[in-house]
Design a protein around this motif. Structure first.
Motif, PDB file in Angstrom:
ATOM      1  N   PRO A 162      -2.891  -9.591   2.411  1.00 30.30           N
ATOM      2  CA  PRO A 162      -3.248  -8.170   2.349  1.00 30.30           C
ATOM      3  C   PRO A 162      -2.338  -7.404   1.397  1.00 30.30           C
ATOM      4  CG  PRO A 162      -2.103  -8.661   4.387  1.00 30.30           C
ATOM      5  CD  PRO A 162      -2.383  -9.972   3.730  1.00 30.30           C
ATOM      6  N   PHE A 163      -2.821  -6.261   0.954  1.00 29.04           N
ATOM      7  CA  PHE A 163      -2.061  -5.409   0.036  1.00 29.04           C
ATOM      8  C   PHE A 163      -0.774  -4.914   0.697  1.00 29.04           C
ATOM      9  CE2 PHE A 163      -1.068  -0.989  -1.141  1.00 29.04           C
ATOM     10  CZ  PHE A 163      -0.717  -1.180  -2.472  1.00 29.04           C
ATOM     11  N   GLU A 164       0.311  -4.972  -0.053  1.00 27.93           N
ATOM     12  CA  GLU A 164       1.587  -4.451   0.431  1.00 27.93           C
ATOM     13  C   GLU A 164       2.078  -3.393  -0.549  1.00 27.93           C
ATOM     14  OE1 GLU A 164       4.524  -7.394   1.094  1.00 27.93           O
ATOM     15  OE2 GLU A 164       3.363  -8.505   2.573  1.00 27.93           O
ATOM     16  N   GLY A 165       1.970  -2.144  -0.128  1.00 26.14           N
ATOM     17  CA  GLY A 165       2.468  -1.062  -0.958  1.00 26.14           C
ATOM     18  C   GLY A 165       3.900  -0.721  -0.605  1.00 26.14           C
ATOM     19  N   LEU A 166       4.386   0.348  -1.199  1.00 25.62           N
ATOM     20  CA  LEU A 166       5.745   0.789  -0.900  1.00 25.62           C
ATOM     21  C   LEU A 166       5.764   1.585   0.391  1.00 25.62           C
ATOM     22  CD1 LEU A 166       6.876   1.994  -4.449  1.00 25.62           C
ATOM     23  CD2 LEU A 166       7.572  -0.098  -3.274  1.00 25.62           C
ATOM     24  N   PRO A 167       6.772   1.365   1.244  1.00 23.96           N
ATOM     25  CA  PRO A 167       6.894   2.178   2.457  1.00 23.96           C
ATOM     26  C   PRO A 167       7.115   3.645   2.100  1.00 23.96           C
ATOM     27  CG  PRO A 167       8.292   0.223   2.574  1.00 23.96           C
ATOM     28  CD  PRO A 167       7.807   0.323   1.167  1.00 23.96           C
TER      29      PRO A 167
END
Length: 225
Positions: A162-167
């Motif tokens: 799955p997509f992992e963006g910036l927190p």
């Protein structure tokens, strides 16, 4: 004494503004002409701050001239590949398919000890495992391992994680970040409820709180709480 302090602060502010205008690359990725300009600016700023007999304007004008020169050279560099090669030089291949290119080492005055050190820093102790090592124009060495020595990626295993963006930071050093809540379409009551689940009663007691794209809330309390 007050005059010296004032002159120093003015020149300090001017140098900081000049570096900001020149761009972040000036600090993190110095090219040869960038380094020369920064060294000259620092020297020009130091002389008037030390000698009150020199008019302040005598230090400000050369700094502004160098700033303008840097901006103009940057524009020329962006539009002309030949200008980039003249101003910054070109990358040099030091290792090709596991073989050291001695001629490039000599041309760049780059010794074997430095090369081996750079490889160890990048966790590659064996030259035979290197596909290419390139000496970049800013002096850093880029290393590409051979394909069978590279770590596996999800693509190698035909996986689609799955997509992992910036927190998104919600609280930093006890201060709420309303823009972060707005970006996530959350409200402060939601945040307080989530903090209570982790036994945190006040926003001021939080050192850092952030929410990642998987809706996981990271919270760390301050030490004195």
């Amino acid at each position: 004494m007050l005059i010296i302090i004032t002159r120093t602060l003015i020149l300090y502010a001017l140098v900081v503004v000049a570096l900001r205008i020149m761009g972040k690359r000036e600090i993190g990725q110095l090219q040869p002409f960038d380094l020369v300009i920064i060294l000259m600016i620092s020297e020009l700023a130091a002389i008037p701050s030390e000698n009150v007999g020199i008019p302040l304007i005598a230090g400000i004008i050369p700094i502004l001239v160098l700033l303008l020169a840097s901006i103009l050279l940057g524009q020329i560099e962006m539009k002309s590949e030949r200008a980039r090669a003249i101003l910054n030089g070109t990358p040099s291949i030091l290792i090709e398919r596991g073989k050291i290119i001695e001629s490039e080492l000599k041309r760049n005055r780059y010794n074997l000890s430095d090369l081996l050190e750079e490889l160890r820093i990048k966790n590659i102790p064996n030259i035979a495992d290197v596909e290419f090592a390139v000496l970049e124009t800013n002096g850093q060495v880029s290393v590409l391992s051979k394909s069978f020595k590279r770590p596996l990626t999800p693509e190698d295993l035909n996986m689609s994680p799955p997509f992992e963006g910036l927190p998104t930071v919600l609280i930093m050093d006890g201060k709420l970040n309303p823009a972060g809540l707005q970006h996530l379409s959350k409200d402060i009551q939601w945040l307080k409820d989530e903090l209570e689940k982790q036994s945190v009663n006040r926003i001021e007691d939080v050192l850092l709180a952030s929410l990642d794209t998987s809706e996981r809330l990271f919270v760390q309390k301050k030490l004195n709480c």
